[in-house]
Motif scaffolding. Structure first.
Motif, PDB file in Angstrom:
ATOM      1  N   GLY A  90      -3.854  -2.443   0.760  1.00 25.84           N
ATOM      2  CA  GLY A  90      -4.576  -3.670   1.055  1.00 25.84           C
ATOM      3  C   GLY A  90      -6.067  -3.479   1.143  1.00 25.84           C
ATOM      4  O   GLY A  90      -6.726  -3.186   0.141  1.00 25.84           O
ATOM      5  N   GLU A  91      -6.617  -3.584   2.367  1.00 22.21           N
ATOM      6  CA  GLU A  91      -8.068  -3.673   2.510  1.00 22.21           C
ATOM      7  C   GLU A  91      -8.797  -2.333   2.559  1.00 22.21           C
ATOM      8  O   GLU A  91     -10.033  -2.304   2.617  1.00 22.21           O
ATOM      9  CB  GLU A  91      -8.412  -4.475   3.779  1.00 22.21           C
ATOM     10  CG  GLU A  91      -7.993  -3.822   5.074  1.00 22.21           C
ATOM     11  CD  GLU A  91      -8.516  -4.571   6.289  1.00 22.21           C
ATOM     12  OE1 GLU A  91      -9.717  -4.879   6.316  1.00 22.21           O
ATOM     13  OE2 GLU A  91      -7.716  -4.833   7.202  1.00 22.21           O
ATOM     14  N   LYS A  92      -8.085  -1.213   2.511  1.00 22.75           N
ATOM     15  CA  LYS A  92      -8.739   0.092   2.651  1.00 22.75           C
ATOM     16  C   LYS A  92      -9.846   0.293   1.615  1.00 22.75           C
ATOM     17  O   LYS A  92     -10.967   0.667   1.950  1.00 22.75           O
ATOM     18  CB  LYS A  92      -7.702   1.211   2.541  1.00 22.75           C
ATOM     19  CG  LYS A  92      -8.257   2.623   2.684  1.00 22.75           C
ATOM     20  CD  LYS A  92      -7.127   3.637   2.570  1.00 22.75           C
ATOM     21  CE  LYS A  92      -7.610   5.066   2.667  1.00 22.75           C
ATOM     22  NZ  LYS A  92      -6.501   6.025   2.495  1.00 22.75           N
ATOM     23  N   GLU A 126       4.072   2.693   8.257  1.00 20.23           N
ATOM     24  CA  GLU A 126       4.204   1.397   7.591  1.00 20.23           C
ATOM     25  C   GLU A 126       2.873   0.648   7.606  1.00 20.23           C
ATOM     26  O   GLU A 126       2.456   0.066   6.598  1.00 20.23           O
ATOM     27  CB  GLU A 126       5.290   0.566   8.270  1.00 20.23           C
ATOM     28  CG  GLU A 126       5.702  -0.651   7.489  1.00 20.23           C
ATOM     29  CD  GLU A 126       7.002  -1.272   7.975  1.00 20.23           C
ATOM     30  OE1 GLU A 126       7.524  -2.142   7.254  1.00 20.23           O
ATOM     31  OE2 GLU A 126       7.492  -0.891   9.058  1.00 20.23           O
ATOM     32  N   ALA A 127       2.187   0.705   8.744  1.00 24.32           N
ATOM     33  CA  ALA A 127       0.881   0.050   8.844  1.00 24.32           C
ATOM     34  C   ALA A 127      -0.137   0.716   7.920  1.00 24.32           C
ATOM     35  O   ALA A 127      -0.982   0.038   7.301  1.00 24.32           O
ATOM     36  CB  ALA A 127       0.388   0.083  10.291  1.00 24.32           C
ATOM     37  N   TYR A 128      -0.051   2.036   7.789  1.00 29.64           N
ATOM     38  CA  TYR A 128      -1.005   2.760   6.953  1.00 29.64           C
ATOM     39  C   TYR A 128      -0.784   2.456   5.469  1.00 29.64           C
ATOM     40  O   TYR A 128      -1.746   2.267   4.711  1.00 29.64           O
ATOM     41  CB  TYR A 128      -0.913   4.269   7.199  1.00 29.64           C
ATOM     42  CG  TYR A 128      -1.875   5.044   6.342  1.00 29.64           C
ATOM     43  CD1 TYR A 128      -3.245   4.965   6.573  1.00 29.64           C
ATOM     44  CD2 TYR A 128      -1.431   5.809   5.272  1.00 29.64           C
ATOM     45  CE1 TYR A 128      -4.144   5.645   5.771  1.00 29.64           C
ATOM     46  CE2 TYR A 128      -2.326   6.490   4.466  1.00 29.64           C
ATOM     47  CZ  TYR A 128      -3.675   6.402   4.716  1.00 29.64           C
ATOM     48  OH  TYR A 128      -4.564   7.066   3.916  1.00 29.64           O
ATOM     49  N   VAL A 129       0.474   2.396   5.030  1.00 34.31           N
ATOM     50  CA  VAL A 129       0.740   2.056   3.636  1.00 34.31           C
ATOM     51  C   VAL A 129       0.256   0.640   3.338  1.00 34.31           C
ATOM     52  O   VAL A 129      -0.311   0.371   2.270  1.00 34.31           O
ATOM     53  CB  VAL A 129       2.237   2.239   3.303  1.00 34.31           C
ATOM     54  CG1 VAL A 129       2.557   1.687   1.914  1.00 34.31           C
ATOM     55  CG2 VAL A 129       2.618   3.718   3.367  1.00 34.31           C
ATOM     56  N   LEU A 157      -8.524  10.430  -1.235  1.00 36.10           N
ATOM     57  CA  LEU A 157      -7.920   9.381  -0.412  1.00 36.10           C
ATOM     58  C   LEU A 157      -6.712   8.773  -1.121  1.00 36.10           C
ATOM     59  O   LEU A 157      -6.756   8.470  -2.317  1.00 36.10           O
ATOM     60  CB  LEU A 157      -8.936   8.272  -0.123  1.00 36.10           C
ATOM     61  CG  LEU A 157     -10.110   8.630   0.788  1.00 36.10           C
ATOM     62  CD1 LEU A 157     -11.094   7.473   0.852  1.00 36.10           C
ATOM     63  CD2 LEU A 157      -9.622   8.980   2.193  1.00 36.10           C
ATOM     64  N   PHE A 158      -5.651   8.591  -0.368  1.00 37.28           N
ATOM     65  CA  PHE A 158      -4.429   7.943  -0.832  1.00 37.28           C
ATOM     66  C   PHE A 158      -4.664   6.437  -0.877  1.00 37.28           C
ATOM     67  O   PHE A 158      -4.906   5.803   0.143  1.00 37.28           O
ATOM     68  CB  PHE A 158      -3.312   8.304   0.154  1.00 37.28           C
ATOM     69  CG  PHE A 158      -1.986   7.621  -0.050  1.00 37.28           C
ATOM     70  CD1 PHE A 158      -0.998   8.229  -0.797  1.00 37.28           C
ATOM     71  CD2 PHE A 158      -1.697   6.416   0.570  1.00 37.28           C
ATOM     72  CE1 PHE A 158       0.246   7.636  -0.944  1.00 37.28           C
ATOM     73  CE2 PHE A 158      -0.472   5.811   0.434  1.00 37.28           C
ATOM     74  CZ  PHE A 158       0.511   6.418  -0.335  1.00 37.28           C
ATOM     75  N   LEU A 159      -4.619   5.867  -2.080  1.00 39.28           N
ATOM     76  CA  LEU A 159      -4.779   4.432  -2.271  1.00 39.28           C
ATOM     77  C   LEU A 159      -3.690   3.939  -3.222  1.00 39.28           C
ATOM     78  O   LEU A 159      -3.200   4.695  -4.068  1.00 39.28           O
ATOM     79  CB  LEU A 159      -6.157   4.106  -2.851  1.00 39.28           C
ATOM     80  CG  LEU A 159      -7.369   4.375  -1.947  1.00 39.28           C
ATOM     81  CD1 LEU A 159      -8.652   4.324  -2.755  1.00 39.28           C
ATOM     82  CD2 LEU A 159      -7.428   3.387  -0.799  1.00 39.28           C
ATOM     83  N   VAL A 160      -3.331   2.676  -3.082  1.00 38.75           N
ATOM     84  CA  VAL A 160      -2.182   2.129  -3.797  1.00 38.75           C
ATOM     85  C   VAL A 160      -2.599   0.914  -4.624  1.00 38.75           C
ATOM     86  O   VAL A 160      -3.233  -0.011  -4.099  1.00 38.75           O
ATOM     87  CB  VAL A 160      -1.066   1.734  -2.806  1.00 38.75           C
ATOM     88  CG1 VAL A 160       0.122   1.123  -3.546  1.00 38.75           C
ATOM     89  CG2 VAL A 160      -0.630   2.937  -1.972  1.00 38.75           C
ATOM     90  N   ASP A 161      -2.241   0.920  -5.913  1.00 37.38           N
ATOM     91  CA  ASP A 161      -2.458  -0.212  -6.827  1.00 37.38           C
ATOM     92  C   ASP A 161      -3.931  -0.609  -6.879  1.00 37.38           C
ATOM     93  O   ASP A 161      -4.319  -1.733  -6.574  1.00 37.38           O
ATOM     94  CB  ASP A 161      -1.591  -1.406  -6.416  1.00 37.38           C
ATOM     95  CG  ASP A 161      -1.579  -2.498  -7.486  1.00 37.38           C
ATOM     96  OD1 ASP A 161      -1.876  -2.185  -8.651  1.00 37.38           O
ATOM     97  OD2 ASP A 161      -1.293  -3.657  -7.138  1.00 37.38           O
TER      98      ASP A 161
END
Length: 550
Positions: free
Chosen positions: A104-106, A96-99, A51-55
Motif C-alpha cells: 500500500g502506502e509504503k 499482516e499489517a506489514y504486508v 526494501l520489500f515492496l509489493v506490486d
C-alpha cells in the motif's frame, strides 16, 4: 530535572523514524544513544538499502506480476508461524499489517520524502520449494538509490529540523542502564554518560564513564537493535534445529549491537519471545579493510556458483546461492564445520557477485548512473576485485588441480580431494549440453534468466565450469556471518511492550530489531529479505504515531 514527553533509546533507523513521528505531533523528544554522533542511523546506514515492496511500478515495468495475496502467501510459507496462541500471536498480526503496508502506502510515503529506487528489482530468497513454501515467488527486493544512507537521510533530516525547532534533544554517548518504573509503569531512564569519542561510524568506541543521568518522560521507546555482535548471546540462544552453534563466526554488525537493552527491558517487566529465532548468513567474507572488530561482509550471490561443504561435497538441492539462507545454514552446521565453499568462474563472478553494504557499492551509494552502467559492462566490480586481490578467503587458479591445492592450503587441512571435485564438476558440466536437465540448480538458473532483470545484470549465461576459456577458476571460502535477531520484545500494533501476562506496560514502547521488527517476531522463522529495514520503518512509524496520539 528537565521533563520530556517521550524518550527514545537508540538512534538507529527505527529510533529516527519514531522520533520524527513523535516530534511531528508536537511533542518534545529526548533521543539517547550510547555511540558518538558519527554513528547516527545505526546499522541501516551500512545496509545495501533493499526494501520489500509489493506490486510496484518498478516491478510492473519489468513484467513482474505481484499482488498482496501472493505476498501474503509467500510470507506465511516463509514465516512458518507455529506459536500462534502465544509467542507468534502479535508477530503474525504485525506481519499482516506489514504486508498491507508494503503493498500500500509504503512506497508513496517514502517517495514523498525523496526516496528513489534502482529500476531493476532484485530477487532475494528465491525459496526452491513448493508454491506455499519458503521464499519470494517473484522479485521484490527494491534497492534504494543511495543504499543505506539514502534510507536514513530523510529521517535524519526530519529529526535535525526538530532539533532546530526545539522539539528534539539528541544526546549521544548516553548509555541506558535502567528503565525507571513507578506503580507498574515505565516513567524514565537512568544510566552513564560515556567519555567523548572520536571513533568514526561503526568503529568500536570507548566505554569509559564520566558521569550519570536520570530523565523522566510519559513514554519511553526502546529501539536499541538486536544481538548480532554478541556471540555469547547468539550461542546461548542457538536452536538445535540449525545444528551446532558456530565455534567461529565473523560479525556483520558493529560491536555496539550487543543486545544489552533486551535484558534491561526484561528486568522492567517486558516479555521477550522467540529467542531461538535468528538470521545469520552463510556467505561471509572476512573484510580485508575492517571498520569494526571481526568485520564480515556478505556476498549477495547469483544462482550459478557451485556450493560445496568443507569436505568438498556439493550441497543438496535446494541449497543453491540466494535460495534459502537458513536452510543452507542448517545444512552447513550439521556437517560439523563452520565454513563452506563456492567454486565458480570469472564469467560468473563478474556478473553474479555483489557485496552487501553501502560502502561496498559506491556506484549505488553515490548515485552515479555512469558507474552503475559500468557495473553491468566493465567486468568484475571494483569492490569484488579488491576482495579477490586482498581478501584472505579467495583462491584463484587456471587449473582445478592448483585450485584444490590452494583451498587446502587456505584451511591447513586436506579435506578437498581433486578427483572428487573434478568428478562433480564434470557431472554438472555434462548437464549444460541441453536446455533441459535433471540438475535442479541449472534448471533454476535457466529459469532465473527468464526474468529480464536477472538476465541483464544478475545471472551469467549457463556455461561449463571446466572449460578454460570461461576461467580462471575461483574458490571462495564462506564463513558464517552474524546479522539479525528475529525474536524480541513482544509488542501490540501500537508498539506497546507487553508483560508476561500479555498486558501492556504503561509508558513502555519498542520498535525495530529489539522487538523482532514488530510483535516480537514479525518474520517467524525466516525472512524474505528487504524486511529488516522495512520492519524498522514500519514499527518505528507505528510506535511513534501511537506516542504522538497520547
Amino acid at each position: 530535572m528537565q521533563k520530556y514527553d517521550a524518550i527514545v533509546v537508540g538512534a538507529g533507523l527505527a529510533g529516527l523514524v519514531a522520533t520524527a513521528e513523535i516530534a511531528d505531533a508536537g511533542k518534545k523528544v529526548l533521543l539517547l544513544d550510547q555511540e558518538p554522533e558519527a554513528s547516527l542511523g545505526g546499522q541501516a546506514w551500512w545496509s545495501f538499502g533493499g526494501l520489500f515492496l509489493v506490486d510496484t511500478p518498478e516491478q510492473r515495468r519489468l513484467g513482474i506480476k505481484d499482488s498482496k495475496e501472493l505476498a501474503w502467501q509467500d510470507w506465511l510459507g516463509t514465516a512458518g508461524f507455529d506459536r500462534e496462541e502465544d509467542e507468534d500471536y502479535w508477530g503474525k498480526k504485525w506481519a499482516e499489517a506489514y504486508v498491507d503496508f508494503a503493498a500500500g502506502e509504503k512506497r508513496s510515503w517514502l517517495y514523498n520524502m525523496g526516496v528513489r529506487f534502482f529500476p531493476v528489482v532484485g530477487w532475494a530468497e528465491r525459496g526452491g520449494y513448493l508454491a506455499e513454501g519458503h521464499g519470494n515467488s517473484v522479485p521484490r527486493f527494491h534497492v534504494v538509490w543511495g543504499t543505506g544512507p539514502g534510507v536514513v537521510a530523510p529521517f535524519e533530516k526530519r529529526v535535525r529540523e526538530h532539533m532546530k525547532n526545539g522539539l528534539v534533544d539528541y544526546r549521544p554517548r548516553h548509555r541506558i542502564d535502567q528503565l525507571l518504573t513507578q506503580d507498574g509503569a515505565v516513567v524514565g531512564v537512568s544510566g552513564a554518560i560515556l567519555e567523548e569519542s572520536s571513533a568514526n561510524r561503526g568503529e568500536d568506541s570507548s566505554r569509559v564513564e564520566v558521569g550519570e543521568f536520570t530523565f523522566e518522560a510519559e513514554s519511553v521507546l526502546v529501539s536499541s537493535g538486536g544481538i548480532g555482535a554478541n556471540f555469547d548471546l547468539i550461542r546461548q540462544n542457538w536452536p538445535s534445529r540449525l545444528g551446532q552453534a558456530p565455534k567461529k563466526m565473523i560479525s556483520g554488525v558493529p560491536a555496539h549491537v550487543d543486545g544489552r537493552m533486551l535484558a534491561i527491558t526484561e528486568k522492567a517487566g517486558g516479555r521477550i519471545v522467540n529467542r531461538d529465532r535468528m538470521w545469520h548468513y552463510t556467505e561471509g567474507l572476512k573484510n580485508w579493510n575492517p571498520v569494526w572488530s571481526n568485520h564480515g561482509i556478505r556476498i549477495l550471490p547469483g544462482p550459478s556458483s557451485i556450493w560445496l561443504d568443507a569436505r568438498g561435497q556439493r550441497l543438496p538441492a535446494p541449497n543453491f546461492p540466494g535460495f534459502d539462507t537458513l536452510g543452507t545454514l542448517e545444512t552447513i552446521q550439521k556437517t560439523g564445520f563452520d565454513y563452506s565453499w563456492f567454486i565458480l568462474t570469472k564469467k560468473i563472478i563478474q556478473k553474479e557477485f555483489a557485496l552487501s553494504g553501502s560502502e561496498q557499492n559506491p556506484d549505488l551509494t553515490g548515485k552515479s548512473i555512469k558507474q552503475v552502467i559500468g557495473r553491468a559492462t566493465a567486468g568484475i566490480p571494483g569492490p569484488v576485485k579488491a576482495f579477490m586481490e586482498k581478501g584472505e578467503d579467495f583462491v584463484i587458479s587456471d587449473t582445478l588441480e592448483e585450485l584444490v591445492k590452494g583451498m587446502n592450503q587456505l584451511t591447513g587441512e586436506n579435506y578437498i580431494q581433486h578427483e572428487e571435485i573434478e568428478r562433480q564438476l564434470k557431472a554438472r558440466d555434462r548437464e549444460i549440453e541441453n536446455k533441459f536437465t535433471k540438475d535442479l540448480q541449472i534448471t533454476a538458473l535457466r529459469g532465473a534468466r527468464n526474468y529480464i532483470g536477472d538476465k541483464l545484470i544478475r545471472v551469467a549465461p549457463p556455461h561449463k565450469i571446466l572449460v578454460p576459456s570461461n576461467g580462471p577458476l575461483i574458490a571462495v571460502r564462506l564463513n558464517i556471518v552474524s546479522r539479525k535477531t528475529l525474536g524480541g520484545l513482544q509488542t501490540n500494533l501500537d508498539g506497546s511492550v507487553l508483560n508476561e501476562s500479555g498486558n501492556v506496560i504503561p509508558g513502555l514502547y519498542a520498535a525495530g530489531e529489539v522487538s523482532g521488527f514488530g510483535g516480537g517476531g514479525v518474520h517467524g522463522y525466516r525472512s524474505m529479505e528487504g524486511t529488516f529495514l522495512g520492519g524498522c520503518l514500519f514499527s518505528g512509524r507505528q510506535a511513534g504515531r501511537a506516542i504522538g496520539r497520547k
